[in-house]
Design an enzyme around this catalytic site. Structure first.
Site, mmCIF file in Angstrom:
data_model
loop_
_atom_site.group_PDB
_atom_site.id
_atom_site.type_symbol
_atom_site.label_atom_id
_atom_site.label_comp_id
_atom_site.label_asym_id
_atom_site.label_seq_id
_atom_site.Cartn_x
_atom_site.Cartn_y
_atom_site.Cartn_z
ATOM 1 N N THR B 518 0.961 -1.218 -0.068
ATOM 2 C CA THR B 518 -0.049 0.046 0.184
ATOM 3 C C THR B 518 0.783 1.204 0.063
ATOM 4 O O THR B 518 0.309 2.252 0.377
ATOM 5 C CB THR B 518 -1.063 -0.086 1.221
ATOM 6 O OG1 THR B 518 -1.721 -1.157 0.888
ATOM 7 C CG2 THR B 518 -2.146 1.116 1.275
ATOM 8 N N HIS B 519 2.122 0.902 -0.150
ATOM 9 C CA HIS B 519 3.244 2.310 -0.339
ATOM 10 C C HIS B 519 3.172 3.223 -1.810
ATOM 11 O O HIS B 519 3.895 2.509 -2.357
ATOM 12 C CB HIS B 519 4.420 1.728 0.114
ATOM 13 C CG HIS B 519 4.517 0.951 1.297
ATOM 14 N ND1 HIS B 519 5.374 -0.081 1.718
ATOM 15 C CD2 HIS B 519 3.619 1.042 2.285
ATOM 16 C CE1 HIS B 519 5.102 -0.638 2.917
ATOM 17 N NE2 HIS B 519 4.105 0.049 3.471
ATOM 18 N N MET B 520 2.084 3.881 -1.854
ATOM 19 C CA MET B 520 2.051 4.497 -2.986
ATOM 20 C C MET B 520 2.680 6.059 -2.700
ATOM 21 O O MET B 520 2.784 6.559 -1.506
ATOM 22 C CB MET B 520 0.722 4.713 -3.458
ATOM 23 C CG MET B 520 -0.407 3.990 -2.778
ATOM 24 S SD MET B 520 -0.695 2.356 -3.548
ATOM 25 C CE MET B 520 -1.525 2.643 -5.032
#
Lengths: 458, 592
Positions: B518-520
């Site tokens: 979920t590391h955007m």
């Protein structure tokens, strides 16, 4: 909100505790009309020490506007409006009217208040403090127009003249009370124990909960000099047991240092345990606002109270259970429930974590012959109070929906008797009885987390 | 449903995750009256995180209890600018949070800094490898801020989060067996490193054997009772394994709810309004000054909240969406390369190696913690010579045993059937004898990876959905194949029964159906030039000076490290600029 919708509380509980929901405490002294701000601030401090707001504010109501229902053996009474509103509050009261009520329970119109008002304790407050308190209520509190509500007590019990007899029988003579508990004004320079006595026996009215009551609901001792029943532990209040504040080495404060007591009162937690139940509100509305020297005075005074029974041996840790659990042996009754539900926080050695999760081993609340508080906390869960210096309100979730009466009885018995604890076991019947009134700890705030419910302190 | 106008406040904060909470604390300390608006519900350790209901995998992680409701709003996804985008209707590849605490409530707790070179990545690569090394379509740029400037804020954020770790170098002196590639620190970690799982210790031993430099991952899962500078307390982690996707029941994982909100609750000039979804940031007739925000509350009222200062702190890509629907700044155009809002969307590039042992070696994968583990940084950032390799970026390698849950967490050898008795047997044989290691790599920005507004799909408020155009590029596949190759060496050094390598193939496309990370980042990137960045080095909008846009949206490229530590440090850095410069003299802090 109508007051009918509010559940009533035992009057002894309401006496010193108020509701478990957050009350709206007074704003910092408003000083509406040019009174001496220092005097008003001093009065606010005394109002904090006396925790006036707890009883004189209805849940969700305006500070000091009264209306808190209190259940008594004969019916429900409601606290009164003590804001300076001239029509419905005490705005028309002179200082003498105010001081007489505070010390003798006699109202401006010569009636006698119910002894839910702890005037036998307040009688000890000296003129300087009483004048400051009066200045605060006249000039530092916002007037609110709110009619006092008549009690729901049916005739003939609603007749008030017997209160006069109660007063004659149980209330102290004011002059004698003030001689017994001499006023000591400043912790910084004073004899700490004497200042502590003045705060505890006077404004703080700790005995209202922590001293056993007699048949007339009177406190059986009002001062240290009255004997060793004083602060030796009260009866259950709303399902919480007010423990002894004397120095019994097991159920009392015998193993606590002065600093332990100060941390407990100021932050609601210390390296040994945390407040729960009714004491949470006392910390949040009253104790955390006191100065460090005053808290040390209170602690020093409490440390000066000898144990009621001088033959009790100090608690000593026993590691039998801890070793068994470490080795995977949970065969003792209640141990498996403990491992599954409790040990993650309180640990298999029962020692908890410093200031975070209370130790169960040696906890004074678990050395008791009466497991009421332990049963209650397992059923309802508990929240540590969020204080100015320790804002984290750690919550233990309720187990009422998860554990049966027997499982709770087993696990309470386990914690009351493990690691050297000397408490008495619990029964499923006791749990079933408590279950009827135990309510789950409420969530903190619903849609809005508003700090308007809170002021920063002095 | 009514139109309501609220009294003006000094600052309004959009979103109450880490960035919103940090800004609220900082700005209220500066005396401002602050209102924070959170679109999701109020959440706290109790009741949402209450044990034992909080560790129900089906409710929490599989059915997304803490994540965004995709039926109300989502984004659309496509690979290339010519493709038709389709809505991301079911959460899979990434899991945006919602509610008080935001992603900060359901994150895992890996708490990293950033390497100094990555903050000036274009300059650094050009200096070391020459002007022609960076591919033409890789829109790499410097951040406009240095590690030295951010260091005090990394340091303070670690103290707020109660981060457990082993320092390598403090004030120029080597102090312990931390990451030897780490930049200098001004102090030790506030808590000692967590104890490690057996699997992580196997990794430490094997990585050292093959010549790498293993160290304990800095973790915002507390290793001891802790009180942070705000007086907020944490309890020691029990290694229950329910971190990512869950609210920690034990007060052990740092979150806005545990580490900041208790202190904010005591602040009279702060208010948090949950279930208030901001529709747009409003600007005056010049378009150069924000006047406040319009939001929809839980009753459906349309509420205007005027404010002197607006802080945009929503989840990563949502910051770009809010800028676009509020018509602030110039939307990025991939054809011309002009415009900045939506530019440099970046992700993270992750692959794994599973290692299977004989039945006498127990890895106990059911225990763990989100930030726990052992890593090596030999192939991250620019810690190795990229010259002959022909790619930009790198990857830390690690065993981060975060607790294998029964539904999602069973790793099986290649060739195992997906169901039936053979599957059951394989689960029995392997569950307690397997470990997983990950390469958690960088993702470089490219000209054709960006965010804009979808021309077709709208959300429940009628706003266009955000459209994500994204695909893997050869640079990143080269990088991850290289990193996984190095990790395979570590796996082999463990003498396992079997190894399963999962790695991207050349030409492989982004697959949104499987969880990755979920590391955007990116979309509202920082920099020193308004032609190529949306916010300046203080995260202040170049176009609207009373708007600050905080979060990983400011990252010009995707990092190998988890982003939260850098997000927190940048937020404190931005808050410092607001407190010390902006409030004294409101206006642009950097001359364009």
């Amino acid at each position: 909100m109508t007051t009918q919708a509010i559940p009533t509380r035992n009057f002894v509980a309401a006496l010193c505790l108020g509701f478990t929901v957050t009350l709206t405490p007074p704003a910092i002294a408003q000083n509406r009309d040019g009174a001496d701000p220092a005097l008003v601030a001093q009065g606010e401090y005394i109002a904090r020490a006396g925790d006036c707001v707890a009883c004189h504010t209805a849940p969700g109501g305006k500070p000091f506007a009264g209306g808190l229902p209190m259940e008594t053996p004969i019916g429900t009474i409601y606290s009164t409006n003590i804001t300076p509103d001239p029509k419905t509050g005490i705005g028309g009261w002179s200082y003498d009217d105010f001081a007489r009520l505070m010390r003798t329970g006699v109202t401006k119109d010569n009636g006698t208040v119910y002894p839910a008002m702890p005037y036998p304790s307040y009688a000890r407050m000296n003129d300087a403090d009483m004048k400051a308190l009066y200045a605060y209520f006249m000039h530092g509190v916002q007037p609110v127009e709110a009619e006092n509500r008549a009690s729901d007590i049916p005739w003939p019990l609603s007749m008030r003249w017997p209160l006069t007899f109660w007063r004659w029988t149980f209330a102290p003579n004011v002059a004698a009370a003030q001689r017994a508990t001499p006023a000591v004004e400043d912790s910084a320079t004073a004899d700490k124990i004497a200042r502590g006595a003045y705060l505890v026996e006077g404004a703080g009215h700790c005995g209202a909960c922590h001293t056993p009551r007699g048949l007339g609901m009177q406190e059986r001792a009002l001062t240290k000099a009255d004997g060793d029943l004083y602060l030796s532990g009260g009866g259950p209040i709303d399902g919480w047991l007010a423990p002894s504040l004397r120095n019994e080495p097991d159920v009392g404060l015998g193993s606590w240092s002065e600093d332990d007591i100060v941390a407990f009162l100021k932050t609601g937690r210390n390296s040994r345990t945390a407040t729960f139940g009714a004491m949470n509100d006392v910390v949040v509305h009253s104790m955390e606002y006191l100065s460090d020297p005053d808290l040390h005075s209170i602690a020093a005074y409490l440390k000066s109270l000898p144990p009621r029974d001088g033959n009790i041996q100090p608690y000593t840790y026993n590691d039998t259970i801890s070793k068994a659990l470490f080795n995977g042996d949970a065969s003792v009754r209640g141990a498996q429930v403990y491992v599954d539900r409790c040990a993650a926080c309180h640990r298999t050695d029962g020692k908890g974590y410093n200031r975070v999760f209370p130790a169960l081993a040696g906890n004074p609340a678990l050395q008791s012959g009466d497991p009421t508080s332990a049963i209650h906390i397992v059923l309802s869960g508990s929240r540590m109070p969020a204080t100015m210096t320790a804002p984290s309100a750690f919550v233990m979730a309720p187990y009422a929906d998860i554990l049966t009466d027997q499982s709770i009885a087993d696990v309470v018995s386990f914690i009351q008797t493990s690691w050297g604890n000397r408490g008495q076991p619990a029964t499923a019947e006791q749990v079933a009885a408590m279950r009827k009134s135990a309510t789950p700890v409420p969530a903190m705030g619903q849609t809005v987390v508003s700090s308007e419910t809170r002021t920063t302190g002095p | 449903m009514a139109d309501i106008k609220m009294k003006s406040v000094d600052a309004v904060i959009i979103g109450f995750g880490w960035t919103g909470a940090i800004m609220a604390k900082e700005l209220t300390e500066a005396g401002l009256k602050v209102v924070a608006l959170e679109r999701g519900p109020n959440r706290d350790t109790y009741p949402e995180g209450a044990y034992p209901k909080s560790i129900d995998e089906l409710t929490q992680n599989s059915r997304h209890a803490l994540f965004q409701d995709m039926s109300k709003s989502t984004l659309t996804i496509r690979h290339k600018p010519d493709d038709q985008a389709a809505p991301y209707r079911q959460l899979a590849a990434f899991l945006p949070g919602t509610g008080v605490g935001g992603a900060g409530l359901h994150w895992s707790g890996c708490h990293w800094r950033i390497t100094p070179e990555e903050l000036r990545i274009r300059s650094h690569y050009e200096e070391r490898y020459g002007k022609n090394f960076i591919p033409e379509d890789m829109t790499l740029q410097d951040w406009g801020v240095t590690y030295e400037e951010l260091e005090p804020h990394f340091d303070f954020a670690e103290k707020v989060f109660g981060t457990a770790g082993q320092a390598y170098k403090v004030n120029g002196k080597v102090v312990g067996a931390g990451n030897p590639f780490d930049a200098d620190r001004s102090s030790e970690f506030p808590l000692p490193p967590m104890r490690n799982t057996y699997s992580a210790e196997l990794f430490r031993k094997a990585a050292a054997e093959v010549g790498y430099h293993p160290f304990s991952i800095p973790s915002a899962n507390a290793s001891a009772p802790y009180t942070n500078p705000y007086g907020c307390q944490m309890a020691p982690c029990t290694f229950c394994g329910f971190c990512s996707g869950y609210a920690c029941y034990n007060y052990s994982k740092a979150s806005p709810n545990v580490n900041i909100l208790p202190a904010l609750r005591l602040v009279p000039h702060f208010e948090l309004r949950a279930e208030c979804n901001v529709v747009e940031i409003q600007t005056d007739s010049t378009g150069k000054k924000a006047t406040g925000v319009l939001y929809v509350d839980s009753q459906g009222n349309r509420v205007t909240q005027p404010a002197d200062l607006v802080i945009l702190g929503t989840f990563a890509y949502n910051n770009a969406h809010m800028m676009l629907v509020s018509k602030i700044g110039t939307p990025y155009d991939p054809k011309t390369g002009q415009g900045t809002i939506g530019k440099n969307f970046c992700y993270q590039n992750e692959n794994s190696v599973s290692v299977f042992f004989d039945n006498d070696k127990y890895t106990n994968p059911f225990i763990g913690a989100g930030g726990n583990g052992v890593a090596c940084d030999d192939f991250n950032a620019d810690h190795f010579d990229h010259g002959p390799l022909g790619f930009v970026g790198g990857s830390p390698l690690w065993v981060n045993q975060s607790g294998s849950k029964p539904i999602s967490g069973v790793g099986l050898p290649s060739g195992t059937p997906a169901w039936g008795s053979a599957w059951k047997k394989a689960v029995k044989d392997t569950y307690t004898h397997v470990l997983s290691m990950n390469a958690h790599g960088t993702n470089m920005p490219f000209r054709d990876c960006y965010l804009d507004l979808d021309p077709e799909y709208t959300d429940y408020l009628g706003r266009p959905l955000l459209r994500l155009t994204f695909d893997w590029h050869e640079n990143d596949i080269k990088m991850i194949r290289y990193a996984v190759g190095k990790m395979q060496k570590i796996a082999e050094a463990m003498n396992p029964k079997a190894i399963k390598v999962s790695v991207k193939n050349f030409g492989e496309q982004f697959d949104s159906r499987h969880y990755q990370t979920t590391h955007m980042g990116g979309g509202v990137i920082m920099g020193d030039n308004p032609a190529t960045s949306a916010v300046n080095r203080y995260l202040q909008s170049w176009d609207v000076s009373n708007l600050f846009v905080v979060g990983s949206s400011a990252f010009p490229q995707g990092l190998g490290y988890n982003p939260t530590g850098t997000v927190a440090a940048l937020t404190y850095w931005s808050a410092k600029a607001i407190r010390e410069q902006y409030l004294k003299n409101p206006g642009p802090l950097v001359r364009a």
